[in-house]
Motif scaffolding. Structure first.
Motif, short mmCIF file in Angstrom:
data_model
loop_
_atom_site.label_atom_id
_atom_site.label_comp_id
_atom_site.label_asym_id
_atom_site.label_seq_id
_atom_site.Cartn_x
_atom_site.Cartn_y
_atom_site.Cartn_z
N UNK A 1 20.58 58.11 34.61
CA UNK A 1 21.25 58.43 33.35
C UNK A 1 20.28 58.69 32.19
N UNK A 2 19.04 58.19 32.30
CA UNK A 2 18.03 58.40 31.27
C UNK A 2 17.18 59.64 31.53
N UNK A 3 17.40 60.32 32.62
CA UNK A 3 16.60 61.49 33.00
C UNK A 3 16.82 62.60 31.96
N UNK A 4 15.73 63.04 31.33
CA UNK A 4 15.83 63.99 30.22
C UNK A 4 15.21 65.33 30.58
N UNK A 5 15.39 66.29 29.69
CA UNK A 5 14.80 67.61 29.89
C UNK A 5 13.28 67.51 29.93
N UNK A 6 12.70 66.54 29.24
CA UNK A 6 11.25 66.38 29.25
C UNK A 6 10.77 65.84 30.60
N UNK A 7 11.55 64.94 31.21
CA UNK A 7 11.23 64.48 32.57
C UNK A 7 11.31 65.66 33.54
N UNK B 1 21.40 68.57 33.81
CA UNK B 1 20.35 68.97 34.76
C UNK B 1 20.69 70.31 35.42
N UNK B 2 21.95 70.51 35.74
CA UNK B 2 22.36 71.79 36.33
C UNK B 2 22.09 72.94 35.36
N UNK B 3 22.32 72.72 34.07
CA UNK B 3 22.04 73.77 33.08
C UNK B 3 20.55 74.07 33.01
N UNK B 4 19.71 73.02 33.05
CA UNK B 4 18.27 73.24 33.01
C UNK B 4 17.81 74.02 34.24
N UNK B 5 18.37 73.69 35.40
CA UNK B 5 18.00 74.40 36.62
C UNK B 5 18.33 75.89 36.51
N UNK B 6 19.49 76.18 35.95
CA UNK B 6 19.89 77.58 35.79
C UNK B 6 18.96 78.28 34.81
N UNK C 1 36.52 76.58 32.19
CA UNK C 1 35.56 76.16 31.18
C UNK C 1 34.65 75.03 31.63
N UNK C 2 34.82 74.55 32.88
CA UNK C 2 33.98 73.48 33.41
C UNK C 2 32.58 73.98 33.70
N UNK C 3 31.68 73.03 33.99
CA UNK C 3 30.27 73.35 34.17
C UNK C 3 30.03 74.31 35.33
N UNK C 4 30.83 74.20 36.40
CA UNK C 4 30.62 75.06 37.57
C UNK C 4 30.87 76.52 37.23
#
Length: 295
Positions: free
Chosen positions: A257-263, A84-89, A131-134
């Motif tokens: 946990x089921x929250x997807x890019x489409x949601x 989700x953080x990647x999608x927000x960015x 190399x972490x997500x942050x």
């Protein structure tokens, strides 16, 4: 001879099946990623909220539904968080706030709370490692809440995460841990009372809604434009009650946990579809019409 022929045929058929399965799986994920990129780029052309807040609800129900241990449900939720953080960015959201752990959650079983505290400490360390997500998304971590309620190992991990990410500027990531909105407002009031009586840095006549908001832990982040809650629950559960007064509220009937890019894309589309109404409400609140009283 027949044994050799059967073995050769079976081995070749299995190898071919495996190759085709891997090829189709790779093709499926490639197409899915292309669709994801296309959707996010199209949405990025519209009105994007500056600040999105997430109530990440449903980890325990996901674990129960999937036959997993409760802690495993929270681990799956962390994986969703990274995506989700990647999608927000990708769409240009500059501030993300997460409701990770409420003060009310301390009422759960000691075993679950202890496991969550250990998991949180591990994940804070994982978030900011090389190399972490942050570091991948250039996020600055801020933790809001009463840290005195947290174990020492977690407090150290939080301080380390905040220090190591302090120079990041692409995204601000606020993580609400041992937090409730009522506690945040109470702490802000205490700070204002102390400032106006103890050191006289704020005059009582200068206390306004703006000064009160500036003393809340979310400041200097702006109020959220969009608040998302998963799991089908339609309530804020004592989360950003002061700041979310003008936010667009989106409730998703899917466990976290089921929250997807489409949601995620569907919620952004709904926000953009209602944007003119949202802005009209905001302008009306900020500049209320004057009412002439007839004598």
């Amino acid at each position: 001879f027949f044994f050799f022929f059967f073995f050769f045929f079976f081995f070749s058929f299995s190898t071919t099946q495996m190759f085709l399965f891997q090829l189709l799986s790779s093709l499926y994920h490639t197409v899915l990623r292309c669709v994801q990129i296309l959707l996010l780029r199209v949405l990025a052309c519209g009105h994007i909220p500056r600040h999105v807040a997430f109530i990440m609800d449903g980890n325990r129900r996901f674990a129960s539904k999937s036959g997993l241990q409760v802690l495993d449900g929270h681990k799956r939720g962390f994986s969703t968080l990274k995506d989700t953080l990647k999608w927000c960015l990708e769409v240009g959201i500059s501030t993300v706030t997460l409701f990770a752990f409420s003060n009310e959650n301390f009422k759960r079983s000691g075993e679950e709370v202890s496991g969550l505290m250990q998991l949180a400490a591990d994940k804070f360390t994982h978030l900011v490692k090389k190399g972490g997500i942050i570091n991948q998304i250039g996020a600055r971590v801020r933790v809001l809440g009463d840290r005195s309620l947290l174990p020492e190992r977690l407090r150290v991990a939080i301080a380390n995460a905040e220090e190591l990410s302090a120079a990041n500027t692409k995204v601000v990531l606020n993580i609400c841990l041992a937090y409730t909105s009522h506690a945040e407002m109470s702490a802000a009031a205490d700070l204002l009372v102390e400032a106006s009586t103890a050191n006289h840095s704020v005059a009582a006549s200068d206390i306004t809604e703006e000064t009160f908001e500036n003393h809340m832990s979310l400041a200097p982040s702006p109020p959220p434009d969009l608040v998302v809650r998963t799991s089908g629950e339609h309530r804020l559960s004592d989360f950003l009650l002061w700041q979310a007064g003008l936010a667009y509220l989106a409730f998703a009937d899917v466990l976290w946990p089921d929250f997807s890019v489409f949601d995620f894309c569907l919620i952004l589309f709904r926000y953009q579809f209602n944007y003119s109404h949202i802005e009209a409400e905001r302008r009306l609140f900020e500049h209320p019409p004057s009412i002439a009283l007839r004598h």
